[in-house]
Design a protein around this motif. Structure first.
Motif, short mmCIF file in Angstrom:
data_model
loop_
_atom_site.label_atom_id
_atom_site.label_comp_id
_atom_site.label_asym_id
_atom_site.label_seq_id
_atom_site.Cartn_x
_atom_site.Cartn_y
_atom_site.Cartn_z
N ALA A 156 0.82 -1.21 0.00
CA ALA A 156 0.00 0.00 0.00
C ALA A 156 0.85 1.26 0.00
N ALA A 157 0.23 2.38 -0.36
CA ALA A 157 0.94 3.66 -0.37
C ALA A 157 1.20 4.18 1.03
N ASN A 158 0.47 3.65 2.02
CA ASN A 158 0.66 4.11 3.39
C ASN A 158 1.68 3.28 4.16
N CYS A 159 2.52 2.50 3.44
CA CYS A 159 3.57 1.73 4.10
C CYS A 159 4.70 2.67 4.54
N VAL A 160 5.37 2.30 5.61
CA VAL A 160 6.54 3.07 6.02
C VAL A 160 7.67 2.79 5.03
N GLY A 183 15.47 -0.50 1.19
CA GLY A 183 15.77 -1.68 0.39
C GLY A 183 14.81 -2.82 0.59
N GLY A 184 13.77 -2.64 1.40
CA GLY A 184 12.83 -3.70 1.71
C GLY A 184 11.73 -3.83 0.68
N ALA A 185 10.82 -4.74 0.95
CA ALA A 185 9.72 -5.03 0.01
C ALA A 185 8.54 -4.12 0.26
N ASP A 186 8.76 -2.80 0.18
CA ASP A 186 7.65 -1.84 0.27
C ASP A 186 7.34 -1.37 -1.15
N TRP A 187 6.49 -2.12 -1.79
CA TRP A 187 6.16 -1.88 -3.19
C TRP A 187 4.77 -1.25 -3.28
N GLU A 188 4.69 -0.04 -3.75
CA GLU A 188 3.42 0.69 -3.79
C GLU A 188 2.60 0.24 -5.00
N LEU A 189 2.04 -0.95 -4.89
CA LEU A 189 1.22 -1.47 -5.96
C LEU A 189 -0.24 -1.08 -5.82
N VAL A 190 -0.64 -0.72 -4.63
CA VAL A 190 -2.01 -0.27 -4.36
C VAL A 190 -1.96 1.22 -4.09
N GLY A 191 -2.89 1.95 -4.67
CA GLY A 191 -2.88 3.41 -4.58
C GLY A 191 -3.17 3.94 -3.19
N SER A 192 -3.22 5.24 -3.11
CA SER A 192 -3.43 5.92 -1.83
C SER A 192 -4.86 5.77 -1.31
#
Length: 280
Positions: A82-86, A90-99
């Motif tokens: 999600a876009a609200n991830c911290v 280098g981690g798996a914070d992939w903004e595949l889902v919008g805000s």
């Protein structure tokens, strides 16, 4: 043993529903069962253990905070889509889902490992007996009037287990990547190792062992073969998976505990409860 021709036993059984073990074609035994041991301990302990995990994981899944303490990320929140991830270095914070997604990002990913476990052959036995009493134990009749197995909705959905296996492998691969990142320090420099690194490594080792011990994995590796001698590599792999499969129940519980412990550890470090002990 009394039979249906015994008048006293038959009279005592007249008030029982004529179904299942109480059908007229079965031996008319007045007692609900003849077991003298504490057969109820196993389903009761199973239900208590699963309820404890459900309560804890529900709290953490909806919390939406304290899931990242560089370089450690909770397995409940990886990958974070999600876009609200911290921001994870280098981690798996992939903004595949919008805000537009305002809820906890864990809710986007937990459906895959949860679906894999819910449809797992061992867990079916565990919660069928622990919660539905279907049946609660061997030689103890179930209290249900009818039994349709997994032929109708919603239990027919259990057949998607083989497909959840592929998603589980992907998630395990990402968690392996997270565990490798645990060898960095908070600034991203390699050569770090803390207690959290060991916690994540132990967790991913148990997750892989549980995933690969799956009955679906065993079938994928060695199924649909007419002659093992013509496929020596697959036969050897099938033997390895079969060895793990014999411990599927133990691995299911061990990995369930480890994933909760890993999340709790990251939560405590991220919330400032204590500092991660560093070895080097």
């Amino acid at each position: 043993m009394a039979t249906g021709t015994d008048p006293e036993v038959s009279a005592a059984a007249d008030d029982r529903p004529a179904r299942g073990v109480h059908h007229a074609s079965r031996a008319a035994i007045p007692a609900r069962h003849l077991r003298a041991d504490r057969w109820w301990l196993t389903p009761a302990a199973t239900a208590a253990g699963l309820l404890a995990f459900v309560a804890y994981s529900t709290w953490r899944a909806f919390a939406g905070d304290a899931y990242y303490a560089a370089p450690y990320v909770s397995p409940f929140y990886s990958p974070c889509l999600a876009a609200n991830c911290v921001d994870m270095n280098g981690g798996a914070d992939w903004e595949l889902v919008g805000s537009w997604w305002r809820l906890s990002p864990a809710l986007l990913i937990l459906i895959f490992p949860l679906g894999f476990r819910l449809t797992c052959y061992y867990y079916r036995k565990a919660y069928y007996r622990g919660f539905w009493a279907s049946p609660p134990a061997c030689a103890v009749p179930e209290p249900h009037a009818t039994y349709t197995g997994e032929t109708r909705f919603p239990l027919i959905l259990q057949n998607v287990h083989r497909y959840f296996f592929y998603f589980a492998v992907i998630v395990a691969g990402i968690l392996t990547y997270d565990a490798v990142l645990g060898f960095r320090d908070a600034d991203g420099a390699w050569g770090h190792m803390g207690l959290g690194t060991l916690v994540l490594l132990a967790n991913i080792a148990l997750i892989w062992a549980y995933t690969l011990s799956c009955h679906s994995c065993r079938h994928i590796v060695g199924g649909r073969l007419r002659n093992f001698s013509k496929h020596p590599v697959r036969y050897r792999m099938w033997g390895w998976v079969s060895t793990l499969n014999a411990r599927h129940m133990q691995l299911a519980w061990a990995s369930l505990v480890s994933v909760a412990v890993a999340d709790l550890y990251v939560y405590l470090v991220a919330s400032g409860a204590f500092d991660d002990p560093r070895f080097f």
